[in-house]
Design a protein around this motif. Structure first.
Motif, mmCIF file in Angstrom:
data_model
loop_
_atom_site.group_PDB
_atom_site.id
_atom_site.type_symbol
_atom_site.label_atom_id
_atom_site.label_comp_id
_atom_site.label_asym_id
_atom_site.label_seq_id
_atom_site.Cartn_x
_atom_site.Cartn_y
_atom_site.Cartn_z
ATOM 1 N N UNK A 47 0.731 -1.285 -0.048
ATOM 2 C CA UNK A 47 0.014 0.067 -0.220
ATOM 3 C C UNK A 47 0.831 1.124 -0.058
ATOM 4 N N UNK A 48 2.047 1.068 0.642
ATOM 5 C CA UNK A 48 2.817 2.391 0.587
ATOM 6 C C UNK A 48 3.216 2.713 -0.642
ATOM 7 N N UNK A 49 3.106 2.025 -1.795
ATOM 8 C CA UNK A 49 3.594 2.438 -3.054
ATOM 9 C C UNK A 49 2.389 2.801 -3.696
ATOM 10 N N UNK A 50 1.210 2.926 -3.484
ATOM 11 C CA UNK A 50 -0.059 3.264 -4.193
ATOM 12 C C UNK A 50 -0.071 4.767 -4.072
ATOM 13 N N UNK A 51 -0.205 5.307 -5.301
ATOM 14 C CA UNK A 51 -0.236 6.620 -5.631
ATOM 15 C C UNK A 51 -1.627 7.299 -5.165
ATOM 16 N N UNK A 52 -1.895 7.217 -3.950
ATOM 17 C CA UNK A 52 -3.238 7.864 -3.549
ATOM 18 C C UNK A 52 -3.039 8.255 -2.004
ATOM 19 N N UNK A 123 -1.435 17.113 -5.204
ATOM 20 C CA UNK A 123 -1.262 18.206 -6.088
ATOM 21 C C UNK A 123 -0.503 17.801 -7.355
ATOM 22 N N UNK A 124 0.028 18.711 -8.136
ATOM 23 C CA UNK A 124 0.724 18.278 -9.424
ATOM 24 C C UNK A 124 2.122 17.936 -9.210
ATOM 25 N N UNK A 125 2.582 18.130 -8.429
ATOM 26 C CA UNK A 125 4.023 17.555 -7.800
ATOM 27 C C UNK A 125 3.804 16.281 -6.984
ATOM 28 N N UNK A 126 3.019 15.805 -6.794
ATOM 29 C CA UNK A 126 2.865 14.374 -6.195
ATOM 30 C C UNK A 126 2.792 14.727 -4.429
ATOM 31 N N UNK A 169 8.907 8.553 -7.515
ATOM 32 C CA UNK A 169 9.944 7.298 -7.806
ATOM 33 C C UNK A 169 9.146 6.086 -7.199
ATOM 34 N N UNK A 170 7.785 6.026 -7.249
ATOM 35 C CA UNK A 170 7.085 4.801 -7.098
ATOM 36 C C UNK A 170 6.792 4.627 -5.414
#
Length: 187
Positions: A47-52, A123-126, A169-170
């Motif tokens: 879950x730590x790699x989930x972009x959310x 945001x746009x920068x993650x 970077x994921x």
């Protein structure tokens, strides 16, 4: 501090319960401690790699588990592994390391994140900001000779931290962590 048989039994039961929760490793033994305690090594998860917001939350929970581990063992590498430029994270790690480097130890004080509540969207920068209601146990810091250096009482009200994370970077990294007790929690 004198240990009663009842406290010893509680400690054994707690240690056995934690044994099934993940890999355990002895805490750093210092002359101030009577015996090393077992400490569960926090484990990363997918879950730590989930972009959310869920990924940010998983990383934040991991960070506080890693702080618990560091306070019990003096090993701060795991808490710093998910921090990137986070001045408060680095300062906390240095404080913990200094206690153990001087032969002392920390009992209690383990922070427990009650929830990780995102404020807005990524945001746009993650980047994403979240508020974290937090409870901490009472804490005692001992010097090498066993004398008490610092005591912090348990606060039944807890506090709130504001965490800023960045997905890059994921993986999520905590870039800022600040105690903000007056922050309002989103509904």
């Amino acid at each position: 501090m004198k240990t009663t048989p009842a406290l010893g039994a509680v400690a054994v039961i707690a240690a056995l319960a934690l044994a099934g929760c993940g890999a355990a490793e002895p805490a750093a033994e210092s002359p101030a401690s009577s015996a090393p305690a077992e400490a569960r090594v926090p484990e990363t998860n997918d879950q730590m790699k989930d972009e959310s917001a869920r990924g940010m939350a998983a990383t934040t929970y991991f960070y506080f588990d890693a702080v618990n581990y560091a306070q019990k063992t003096g090993k701060t590498d795991l808490m710093l592994s998910v921090a990137d430029g986070c001045a408060a994270c680095e300062a906390a790690a240095q404080e913990i390391s200094a206690v153990y480097a001087d032969g002392g130890r920390i009992e209690g004080g383990q922070p427990k994140a009650q929830n990780v509540l995102p404020l807005g969207e990524i945001d746009a920068r993650g980047g994403l900001t979240a508020v974290v209601p937090l409870m901490s146990d009472a804490k005692t810091v001992f010097a090498q000779d066993g004398s008490v250096v610092e005591e912090t009482a348990w606060d039944s009200q807890g506090t709130i931290f504001t965490a800023e994370g960045r997905f890059e970077d994921g993986a999520w990294k905590i870039v800022s962590l600040e105690e903000t007790p007056d922050a309002e929690l989103p509904e």
